[in-house]
Design a protein around this motif. Structure first.
Motif, mmCIF file in Angstrom:
data_model
loop_
_atom_site.group_PDB
_atom_site.id
_atom_site.type_symbol
_atom_site.label_atom_id
_atom_site.label_comp_id
_atom_site.label_asym_id
_atom_site.label_seq_id
_atom_site.Cartn_x
_atom_site.Cartn_y
_atom_site.Cartn_z
ATOM 1 N N ALA A 139 0.829 -1.209 0.000
ATOM 2 C CA ALA A 139 0.000 0.000 0.000
ATOM 3 C C ALA A 139 0.861 1.256 0.000
ATOM 4 C CB ALA A 139 -0.933 -0.009 1.210
ATOM 5 N N GLU A 140 1.963 1.237 0.725
ATOM 6 C CA GLU A 140 2.869 2.384 0.733
ATOM 7 C C GLU A 140 3.531 2.571 -0.637
ATOM 8 O OE1 GLU A 140 3.583 4.712 3.038
ATOM 9 O OE2 GLU A 140 1.942 3.897 4.241
ATOM 10 N N LYS A 141 3.867 1.455 -1.282
ATOM 11 C CA LYS A 141 4.491 1.518 -2.605
ATOM 12 C C LYS A 141 3.524 2.097 -3.640
ATOM 13 C CE LYS A 141 8.059 0.162 -5.277
ATOM 14 N NZ LYS A 141 9.467 0.578 -5.084
ATOM 15 N N ALA A 142 2.218 1.949 -3.387
ATOM 16 C CA ALA A 142 1.212 2.463 -4.319
ATOM 17 C C ALA A 142 1.226 3.982 -4.404
ATOM 18 C CB ALA A 142 -0.180 1.980 -3.901
ATOM 19 N N LYS A 143 1.930 4.647 -3.500
ATOM 20 C CA LYS A 143 2.026 6.107 -3.537
ATOM 21 C C LYS A 143 2.968 6.586 -4.640
ATOM 22 C CE LYS A 143 1.048 6.491 1.414
ATOM 23 N NZ LYS A 143 1.559 6.878 2.753
ATOM 24 N N SER A 144 3.707 5.672 -5.245
ATOM 25 C CA SER A 144 4.618 6.044 -6.324
ATOM 26 C C SER A 144 3.830 6.583 -7.516
ATOM 27 C CB SER A 144 5.444 4.826 -6.755
ATOM 28 O OG SER A 144 6.147 5.081 -7.958
ATOM 29 N N ASP A 145 4.394 7.598 -8.181
ATOM 30 C CA ASP A 145 3.731 8.141 -9.365
ATOM 31 C C ASP A 145 4.319 7.595 -10.657
ATOM 32 O OD1 ASP A 145 6.167 9.380 -9.398
ATOM 33 O OD2 ASP A 145 5.396 11.433 -9.327
ATOM 34 N N ASN A 146 5.105 6.510 -10.545
ATOM 35 C CA ASN A 146 5.675 5.872 -11.723
ATOM 36 C C ASN A 146 4.673 4.876 -12.314
ATOM 37 O OD1 ASN A 146 7.267 3.302 -12.826
ATOM 38 N ND2 ASN A 146 8.546 5.111 -13.184
ATOM 39 N N THR A 147 4.509 4.917 -13.635
ATOM 40 C CA THR A 147 3.509 4.068 -14.291
ATOM 41 C C THR A 147 3.826 2.590 -14.145
ATOM 42 O OG1 THR A 147 3.079 5.818 -15.902
ATOM 43 C CG2 THR A 147 2.316 3.613 -16.469
ATOM 44 N N ILE B 34 2.045 -2.758 -8.646
ATOM 45 C CA ILE B 34 1.428 -2.738 -7.327
ATOM 46 C C ILE B 34 -0.085 -2.924 -7.421
ATOM 47 C CG2 ILE B 34 1.024 -1.358 -5.256
ATOM 48 C CD1 ILE B 34 3.842 -2.501 -5.538
ATOM 49 N N SER B 35 -0.708 -2.294 -8.403
ATOM 50 C CA SER B 35 -2.153 -2.466 -8.565
ATOM 51 C C SER B 35 -2.492 -3.918 -8.893
ATOM 52 C CB SER B 35 -2.682 -1.540 -9.665
ATOM 53 O OG SER B 35 -2.595 -0.193 -9.281
ATOM 54 N N ARG B 36 -1.676 -4.555 -9.730
ATOM 55 C CA ARG B 36 -1.934 -5.967 -10.043
ATOM 56 C C ARG B 36 -1.750 -6.840 -8.814
ATOM 57 N NH1 ARG B 36 -0.136 -9.280 -15.332
ATOM 58 N NH2 ARG B 36 -2.000 -8.179 -16.012
ATOM 59 N N ILE B 37 -0.689 -6.600 -8.053
ATOM 60 C CA ILE B 37 -0.453 -7.400 -6.851
ATOM 61 C C ILE B 37 -1.593 -7.227 -5.855
ATOM 62 C CG2 ILE B 37 1.017 -7.537 -4.787
ATOM 63 C CD1 ILE B 37 3.429 -7.058 -6.671
ATOM 64 N N LEU B 38 -1.998 -5.989 -5.595
ATOM 65 C CA LEU B 38 -3.087 -5.749 -4.646
ATOM 66 C C LEU B 38 -4.408 -6.300 -5.170
ATOM 67 C CD1 LEU B 38 -2.182 -2.136 -3.466
ATOM 68 C CD2 LEU B 38 -2.129 -4.230 -2.085
ATOM 69 N N PHE B 39 -4.626 -6.200 -6.486
ATOM 70 C CA PHE B 39 -5.842 -6.778 -7.063
ATOM 71 C C PHE B 39 -5.889 -8.281 -6.827
ATOM 72 C CE2 PHE B 39 -7.608 -9.040 -10.776
ATOM 73 C CZ PHE B 39 -8.937 -8.665 -10.663
ATOM 74 N N LEU B 40 -4.771 -8.974 -7.064
ATOM 75 C CA LEU B 40 -4.731 -10.423 -6.836
ATOM 76 C C LEU B 40 -4.963 -10.758 -5.373
ATOM 77 C CD1 LEU B 40 -1.714 -11.302 -9.160
ATOM 78 C CD2 LEU B 40 -4.117 -11.924 -9.530
ATOM 79 N N HIS C 114 -3.014 3.644 5.407
ATOM 80 C CA HIS C 114 -1.925 3.796 4.442
ATOM 81 C C HIS C 114 -2.352 4.556 3.190
ATOM 82 C CE1 HIS C 114 0.783 1.135 6.724
ATOM 83 N NE2 HIS C 114 -0.310 0.444 6.994
ATOM 84 N N GLN C 115 -3.492 5.253 3.272
ATOM 85 C CA GLN C 115 -3.953 6.163 2.217
ATOM 86 C C GLN C 115 -4.063 5.493 0.843
ATOM 87 O OE1 GLN C 115 -0.949 7.230 4.173
ATOM 88 N NE2 GLN C 115 -2.595 7.541 5.664
ATOM 89 N N LEU C 116 -4.489 4.224 0.834
ATOM 90 C CA LEU C 116 -4.577 3.522 -0.448
ATOM 91 C C LEU C 116 -5.607 4.172 -1.371
ATOM 92 C CD1 LEU C 116 -3.740 1.231 -2.298
ATOM 93 C CD2 LEU C 116 -5.404 -0.252 -1.155
ATOM 94 N N ALA C 117 -6.731 4.637 -0.831
ATOM 95 C CA ALA C 117 -7.738 5.297 -1.670
ATOM 96 C C ALA C 117 -7.170 6.558 -2.306
ATOM 97 C CB ALA C 117 -8.987 5.626 -0.850
ATOM 98 N N GLU C 118 -6.415 7.338 -1.523
ATOM 99 C CA GLU C 118 -5.807 8.545 -2.073
ATOM 100 C C GLU C 118 -4.817 8.208 -3.174
ATOM 101 O OE1 GLU C 118 -6.437 7.978 1.001
ATOM 102 O OE2 GLU C 118 -7.136 9.784 2.038
ATOM 103 N N SER C 119 -4.096 7.109 -3.006
ATOM 104 C CA SER C 119 -3.133 6.698 -4.036
ATOM 105 C C SER C 119 -3.838 6.304 -5.318
ATOM 106 C CB SER C 119 -2.279 5.537 -3.519
ATOM 107 O OG SER C 119 -1.527 5.919 -2.385
ATOM 108 N N ASN D 62 -6.917 7.266 -6.264
ATOM 109 C CA ASN D 62 -7.499 8.484 -6.836
ATOM 110 C C ASN D 62 -6.447 9.315 -7.559
ATOM 111 O OD1 ASN D 62 -10.101 7.938 -5.857
ATOM 112 N ND2 ASN D 62 -9.714 8.976 -3.913
ATOM 113 N N ALA D 63 -5.266 9.409 -6.955
ATOM 114 C CA ALA D 63 -4.183 10.197 -7.572
ATOM 115 C C ALA D 63 -3.737 9.571 -8.882
ATOM 116 C CB ALA D 63 -3.011 10.307 -6.601
ATOM 117 N N ALA D 64 -3.663 8.239 -8.928
ATOM 118 C CA ALA D 64 -3.244 7.563 -10.160
ATOM 119 C C ALA D 64 -4.255 7.803 -11.278
ATOM 120 C CB ALA D 64 -3.088 6.062 -9.897
ATOM 121 N N ILE D 65 -5.550 7.707 -10.963
ATOM 122 C CA ILE D 65 -6.578 7.933 -11.983
ATOM 123 C C ILE D 65 -6.555 9.381 -12.448
ATOM 124 C CG2 ILE D 65 -9.071 7.939 -12.395
ATOM 125 C CD1 ILE D 65 -9.264 5.535 -10.490
#
Length: 483
Positions: A116-124, A130-136, A152-157, A159-162
């Motif tokens: 969840a912390e890694k999901a804060k990265s803005d790298n595509t 990370i999205s695939r791992i968390l989805f699985l 861990h602000q996963l929703a904010e991460s 939302n920021a990615a979208i």
């Protein structure tokens, strides 16, 4: 063990040799975690070779063991080298996909929070992995996504990615890389949308945390070129992501409802119109067996949008989806318009899921009024839906059925209540007129039909044939009377 070369990493082994190589690579990587005795390029080469071996589960058991998952996770979330981290995350994502048992291992090792912390990265690339791992991990694990969102602000991460993806869709220049469904931008967006859908599905209380993504999702959906076939990624995932969100509360800061994210001020009907365009293309492209699997989400979203739409948008959607007066020169469902194709699909035996969805939508477009529904689509298309939903057939429709006309009493052009076709456009009967005996049999058939329908309890209407007899509209003729 000497580090593998680049060329050897591209040539996967099989059988016992593969198992030995996988075991040796993991042992070397574990030692490196403790002693840091590999150069970055050596470490990355080993991880790349492990990724190739891990694409098939056969003879790669050490990758899917607890020790293998821990090694990959430590490199993925603890390495300061971004290339090493991503190579390890690719191996890890493959492992979680191929062997569901590894998902709980990952959670038990305590790496859920780090993901969840890694999901804060803005790298595509990071977003995709990370999205695939968390989805699985939304399947076959007890990972607490409520905690990831709140602590861990996963929703904010997410939302920021979208929002980052949406910014690439300017009015003047759409990001062309999204037109390729296999581009990293498209795949990252798709994985993030899949994760959003699963979180909001399994954790309904968290749905409001993603409300701010609604305008960004619609922006991408409308400005993205409709693919061929139309319900491919990311379009299908954009539609799915909206299904669990509260569209009516999409923009609480708007001055009025019509300015919401779903019905933007610059063009209130644009989102609804685009969804209908997608549906139109979908039912033109997909065979019925596939259509029943891929089309229900877009139809469901159209229904949800219509339910909360301003009056002007509802009227526009009715015009796009319901038969027009021009179509009544032929029996409804016989032309090639969108409404005609929808009517045909609503009675298709090949669409057990979609046909009911279509009929429900047409009923809702008719204001959930049985009389309007029958007028809009004809008794032939309406009767099955009304009967199956225990909705009484309106007496006006029954009278029209008995008399063979509908619409004249309202000052309109009389139409055939069964087919919906204008009577003045029907072809004249070419055969010989009915004999007296044929007329009597038809009257008896109609009498029995309505009595049976009345006996079911679904309808509580007076038999129009019986009423005609009572009102003297039927005349008893002598046996020797001329026709």
């Amino acid at each position: 063990m000497a580090p593998a070369t680049k060329s050897s990493a591209m040539t996967p082994s099989s059988g016992k040799a593969k198992l030995e190589q996988v075991t040796s690579i993991l042992a070397t990587l574990k030692t490196d975690l403790e002693q840091t005795n590999l150069l970055p390029h050596q470490r990355n080469t080993l991880l790349e070779e492990l990724k190739v071996h891990g694409r098939a589960a056969e003879n790669a058991d050490p990758i899917f063991a607890r020790n293998g998952i821990e090694i990959l996770a430590r490199y993925g979330f603890e390495s300061s080298n971004s290339a090493t981290s991503r190579e390890a995350l690719r191996c890890l994502a493959n492992a979680l996909l191929l062997q569901p048992k590894t998902r709980q291992m990952f959670v038990d090792l305590g790496f859920g929070d780090k993901a969840a912390e890694k999901a804060k990265s803005d790298n595509t690339d990071d977003e995709f992995l990370i999205s695939r791992i968390l989805f699985l991990l939304t399947y076959d694990s007890d990972l607490d996504f409520d905690s990831l969102v709140r602590s861990h602000q996963l929703a904010e991460s997410i939302n920021a990615a979208i929002a980052r993806h949406a910014r690439r869709y300017s009015k003047s220049s759409r990001h062309l890389s999204y037109d390729n469904p296999m581009s990293m931008n498209t795949m990252a967006l798709s994985e993030t949308l899949k994760l959003l859908f699963n979180i909001t599905h399994h954790y309904p209380d968290l749905q409001p945390m993603f409300t701010k993504s609604i305008p960004h999702i619609f922006k991408i959906l409308v400005r993205h070129k409709i693919p061929s076939p139309p319900l491919e990624q990311p379009v299908n995932y954009l539609i799915n992501a909206l299904l669990n969100l509260d569209l009516e509360e999409g923009d609480k800061t708007a001055k009025s409802f019509s300015h919401s994210a779903v019905f933007p001020k610059f063009d209130a009907k644009c989102n609804a119109e685009h969804l209908i365009n997608i549906l139109d293309q979908a039912i033109s492209v997909y065979p019925e067996a596939q259509l029943d699997r891929v089309a229900p989400p877009v139809l469901t979203l159209i229904r949800r949008v219509y339910e909360i739409a301003p009056d002007a948008v509802q009227t526009y959607m009715q015009w796009l989806l319901l038969p027009t007066d021009d179509e009544r020169t032929r029996p409804l469902g016989k032309s090639d318009t969108l409404s005609a194709r929808l009517l045909r699909l609503s009675t298709s035996a090949m669409l057990p899921t979609l046909r009911g969805n279509i009929s429900s939508m047409l009923f809702e477009l008719s204001g959930k009024d049985a009389a309007k529904f029958v007028h809009n689509v004809g008794y032939g298309f309406a009767s099955g839906f009304l009967l199956s939903h225990n909705i009484a057939m309106p007496e006006s429709a029954m009278d029209a059925y008995a008399n063979g006309t509908e619409g004249a009493e309202k000052g309109g052009v009389p139409v055939n209540p069964i087919t919906g076709q204008r009577l003045d456009a029907e072809e004249e009967e070419q055969g010989p007129p009915m004999t007296r005996e044929e007329k009597e049999r038809e009257a008896e058939r109609l009498f029995v039909l309505f009595e049976r329908l009345k006996a079911t309890g679904v309808m509580n209407v007076e038999n129009p044939v019986a009423r005609a007899v009572q009102e003297g509209r039927f005349e008893e003729l002598d046996d020797d009377a001329d026709e």
